[in-house]
Scaffold this active site. Structure first.
Site, PDB file in Angstrom:
ATOM      1  N   PHE A 126       0.767  -0.857  -0.094  1.00  0.00           N
ATOM      2  CA  PHE A 126      -0.329  -0.141  -0.475  1.00  0.00           C
ATOM      3  C   PHE A 126       0.380   1.329  -0.256  1.00  0.00           C
ATOM      4  O   PHE A 126       1.887   1.054   0.220  1.00  0.00           O
ATOM      5  CB  PHE A 126      -0.969   0.261   1.028  1.00  0.00           C
ATOM      6  CG  PHE A 126      -1.778   0.842   1.394  1.00  0.00           C
ATOM      7  CD1 PHE A 126      -3.181   0.435  -0.259  1.00  0.00           C
ATOM      8  CD2 PHE A 126      -1.841   2.197   2.004  1.00  0.00           C
ATOM      9  CE1 PHE A 126      -4.162   1.640   0.178  1.00  0.00           C
ATOM     10  CE2 PHE A 126      -2.843   3.246   1.980  1.00  0.00           C
ATOM     11  CZ  PHE A 126      -3.550   2.721   1.090  1.00  0.00           C
ATOM     12  N   ASP A 198       1.269  -4.611   8.604  1.00  0.00           N
ATOM     13  CA  ASP A 198       0.311  -3.273   8.818  1.00  0.00           C
ATOM     14  C   ASP A 198      -1.054  -4.344   8.471  1.00  0.00           C
ATOM     15  O   ASP A 198      -1.454  -5.096   7.489  1.00  0.00           O
ATOM     16  CB  ASP A 198       0.314  -2.978   7.118  1.00  0.00           C
ATOM     17  CG  ASP A 198      -1.011  -1.391   6.798  1.00  0.00           C
ATOM     18  OD1 ASP A 198      -1.705  -1.835   7.441  1.00  0.00           O
ATOM     19  OD2 ASP A 198      -0.531  -1.079   6.085  1.00  0.00           O
ATOM     20  N   TYR A 223     -11.366   2.640  10.063  1.00  0.00           N
ATOM     21  CA  TYR A 223     -11.940   3.109   9.584  1.00  0.00           C
ATOM     22  C   TYR A 223     -13.016   2.061   8.612  1.00  0.00           C
ATOM     23  O   TYR A 223     -14.390   2.061   7.845  1.00  0.00           O
ATOM     24  CB  TYR A 223     -12.516   4.136   8.774  1.00  0.00           C
ATOM     25  CG  TYR A 223     -10.976   4.219   7.922  1.00  0.00           C
ATOM     26  CD1 TYR A 223     -11.150   3.873   6.982  1.00  0.00           C
ATOM     27  CD2 TYR A 223     -10.318   5.054   8.423  1.00  0.00           C
ATOM     28  CE1 TYR A 223     -10.249   3.745   5.884  1.00  0.00           C
ATOM     29  CE2 TYR A 223      -8.669   5.092   7.822  1.00  0.00           C
ATOM     30  CZ  TYR A 223      -8.842   4.134   6.777  1.00  0.00           C
ATOM     31  OH  TYR A 223      -7.834   4.748   5.922  1.00  0.00           O
ATOM     32  N   LYS A 224     -12.047   0.546   8.691  1.00  0.00           N
ATOM     33  CA  LYS A 224     -12.712  -0.439   7.493  1.00  0.00           C
ATOM     34  C   LYS A 224     -13.724  -1.701   8.378  1.00  0.00           C
ATOM     35  O   LYS A 224     -14.673  -1.256   8.408  1.00  0.00           O
ATOM     36  CB  LYS A 224     -10.673  -0.791   6.869  1.00  0.00           C
ATOM     37  CG  LYS A 224     -10.558   0.122   5.864  1.00  0.00           C
ATOM     38  CD  LYS A 224      -8.860  -0.748   5.557  1.00  0.00           C
ATOM     39  CE  LYS A 224      -8.624   0.376   4.870  1.00  0.00           C
ATOM     40  NZ  LYS A 224      -7.431   0.393   4.660  1.00  0.00           N
ATOM     41  N   ARG A 372     -12.876  -4.637  -7.164  1.00  0.00           N
ATOM     42  CA  ARG A 372     -12.921  -4.926  -6.213  1.00  0.00           C
ATOM     43  C   ARG A 372     -13.941  -5.269  -5.400  1.00  0.00           C
ATOM     44  O   ARG A 372     -14.097  -3.442  -5.127  1.00  0.00           O
ATOM     45  CB  ARG A 372     -11.387  -3.974  -5.031  1.00  0.00           C
ATOM     46  CG  ARG A 372     -11.080  -4.885  -3.855  1.00  0.00           C
ATOM     47  CD  ARG A 372      -9.690  -3.589  -2.859  1.00  0.00           C
ATOM     48  NE  ARG A 372     -10.362  -2.478  -2.735  1.00  0.00           N
ATOM     49  CZ  ARG A 372      -9.912  -2.023  -1.769  1.00  0.00           C
ATOM     50  NH1 ARG A 372      -9.200  -2.186  -1.136  1.00  0.00           N
ATOM     51  NH2 ARG A 372     -10.855  -0.031  -1.590  1.00  0.00           N
TER      52      ARG A 372
HETATM   53  C1  PLP Z   1      -6.453   1.891   4.044  1.00  0.00           C
HETATM   54  C2  PLP Z   1      -4.889   1.237   4.220  1.00  0.00           C
HETATM   55  C3  PLP Z   1      -4.258   2.160   5.199  1.00  0.00           C
HETATM   56  C4  PLP Z   1      -5.046   3.674   5.799  1.00  0.00           C
HETATM   57  O1  PLP Z   1      -3.961   4.689   6.333  1.00  0.00           O
HETATM   58  P1  PLP Z   1      -4.549   5.906   6.692  1.00  0.00           P
HETATM   59  O2  PLP Z   1      -3.156   6.435   7.258  1.00  0.00           O
HETATM   60  O3  PLP Z   1      -5.678   5.379   8.131  1.00  0.00           O
HETATM   61  O4  PLP Z   1      -5.821   6.494   6.144  1.00  0.00           O
HETATM   62  C5  PLP Z   1      -3.056   2.186   5.893  1.00  0.00           C
HETATM   63  N1  PLP Z   1      -2.365   0.807   4.953  1.00  0.00           N
HETATM   64  C6  PLP Z   1      -3.252   0.390   4.106  1.00  0.00           C
HETATM   65  C7  PLP Z   1      -2.303  -1.230   4.027  1.00  0.00           C
HETATM   66  C8  PLP Z   1      -4.615   0.212   3.693  1.00  0.00           C
HETATM   67  O5  PLP Z   1      -5.062  -0.778   3.279  1.00  0.00           O
END
Ligand code: PLP
Length: 413
Positions: A126, A198, A223-224, A372
């Site tokens: 990511f 992560d 938030y997921k 997705r």
């Molecule tokens: C959604 C997501 C994030 C989100 O990061 P924020 O800084 O909290 O917005 C980070 N890493 C991964 C792998 C994600 O899917």
């Protein structure tokens, strides 16, 4: 299109998690396959947030820091998350975003290996994970911190006694492919490498045993699958055995051991408190804290079982539907090797996604050509899955997605 309704009805009848759906506030005529991007609102969260605003902020004002436990919210919310990720108390704190937490944690992790400077990560990780490491590299200089990436297949062979920190995401955000945390952590530790996981697409939907797996650090998302609301704070896990061995660079008064002494010299708080920087986001953390209470009545093993059933049902039906052949599964075929999502590539994935959304099936598009679909087990029924399939089928068959109104890109995809 085959008729999968009967099968869906049978699966729904046997679904022990079905009663949870009514706890969510979902719009009518919508199948929400994007809970992996933004979890939906729980009815209880709406009530809780109103109470926090009207009663706590509105009436009790600043005294709420004590009377309503606002000051402890990062640790009390962290404790609720701890039970979802296999962490004993005192190792999880809720704060900031994953991006900010990664910056702090990567710095701390590097300190545990002062004679090494490489952070190893995965190509296609990511982006925010890579950006955080790049930012740290820029700040510290390449001889203190250097990010190197390697393809997924080479991670274990790229580990060596030169690597200070291994930074990986358990569930690939595009394909949903899963890493084996326990195995990779063990391999990394054999080389003296510290690991940072992560858990953005893992927490709340996959069984996690961070203590047992001897993970060093982890970050995850509010938030997921935790349904904490847009921009809900994230969390940090740090194994207790390391607590006295690192600092974190974003020092602020809330991480001080005694914030209200207003001492001019920084002295880090004990344990996880030192990861705090500024004032916690009370309203959004209250929303997350409320949403987490749902998990008191749910076993993550049951959530995982249903998640597997949902993705399997979708992909099995898809495979039996010849009209959908042009969509290519890029997630692992074996449900045990993927998280709670399916990804299909198609040259018109963006348009198909927009067309689906216009018909009430909310999915998302990930560049360059990925449709997705997220499968949140706490509010999706098998009938929802059947409906999303029949909608997808009609779009593909009619080629309605070619209509130009489905090609307009907005800021957020
Ligand atoms: C959604 C997501 C994030 C989100 O990061 P924020 O800084 O909290 O917005 C980070 N890493 C991964 C792998 C994600 O899917």
């Amino acid at each position: 299109m085959n008729n999968f309704e009967t099968e869906a009805a049978e699966l729904d009848k046997a679904d022990q998690l079905a009663p949870f759906k009514k706890l969510f506030k979902l719009p009518a005529n919508t199948v929400y396959l994007d809970g992996n991007s933004l979890g939906p609102l729980l009815k209880s969260t709406q009530t809780t947030v109103s109470r926090v605003i009207e009663q706590q902020w509105g009436n009790e004002l600043v005294s709420s820091w004590n009377s309503n436990g606002w000051i402890d919210l990062p640790s009390t919310t962290g404790a609720k998350i701890a039970s979802l990720i296999g962490a004993e108390r005192g190792q999880v704190i809720c704060c900031d975003s994953i991006s900010i937490n990664l910056f702090k944690v990567l710095h701390s992790a590097l300190q545990l290996n002062p004679d090494r400077h490489l952070i190893l990560s995965q190509t296609g990780n990511f982006p925010t994970d890579l950006y955080a490491a790049q930012g740290l590299q820029q700040l510290l200089g390449e001889n203190r911190c250097k990010l190197v990436t390697t393809s997924e297949d080479n991670i274990e062979s790229a580990l060596s006694t030169d690597v200070a920190v291994l930074l990986l995401t358990q569930v690939d955000f595009r394909t949903g492919k899963l890493h084996d945390i326990e195995k990779i952590t063990r391999t990394a530790h054999a080389q003296g490498t510290v690991v940072v996981w992560d858990l953005a697409h893992s927490t709340g939907v996959l069984p996690l045993y961070l203590d047992d797996w001897k993970v060093d650090f982890a970050v995850g998302c509010g938030y997921k699958y935790l349904n904490g609301g847009p921009g809900a704070p994230a969390f940090i896990y740090a194994a207790k055995r390391h607590h006295s061995k690192f600092t974190q660079p974003l020092q602020g008064w809330m991480g001080h051991m005694a914030p209200f002494d207003f001492s001019e010299e920084y002295a880090a708080g004990k344990g996880m408190q030192q990861f705090l920087t500024g004032t916690p986001q009370i309203i959004s953390m209250s929303a997350l804290s409320d949403a987490l209470d749902l998990f008191e009545n749910v076993s993550i093993a049951d959530v995982r079982n249903k998640s597997i059933q949902l993705t399997k049902f979708f992909d099995d039906c898809k495979t039996k539907t010849v009209q959908l052949d042009e969509l290519q599964l890029i997630s692992p075929i074996n449900p045990a090797q993927r998280g709670s999502q399916l990804a299909y590539s198609h040259p018109f994935a963006f348009n198909i996604c927009q067309n689906l959304i216009a018909l009430g099936v909310i999915a998302d598009f990930r560049s360059p050509d990925v449709l997705r679909l997220g499968f949140s087990p706490l509010f999706l029924s098998f009938a929802d899955i059947e409906q999303s399939l029949s909608t997808l089928c009609s779009i593909i068959e009619s080629k309605s997605y070619l209509d130009e109104r489905f090609s307009a890109k907005q800021k957020v995809t």
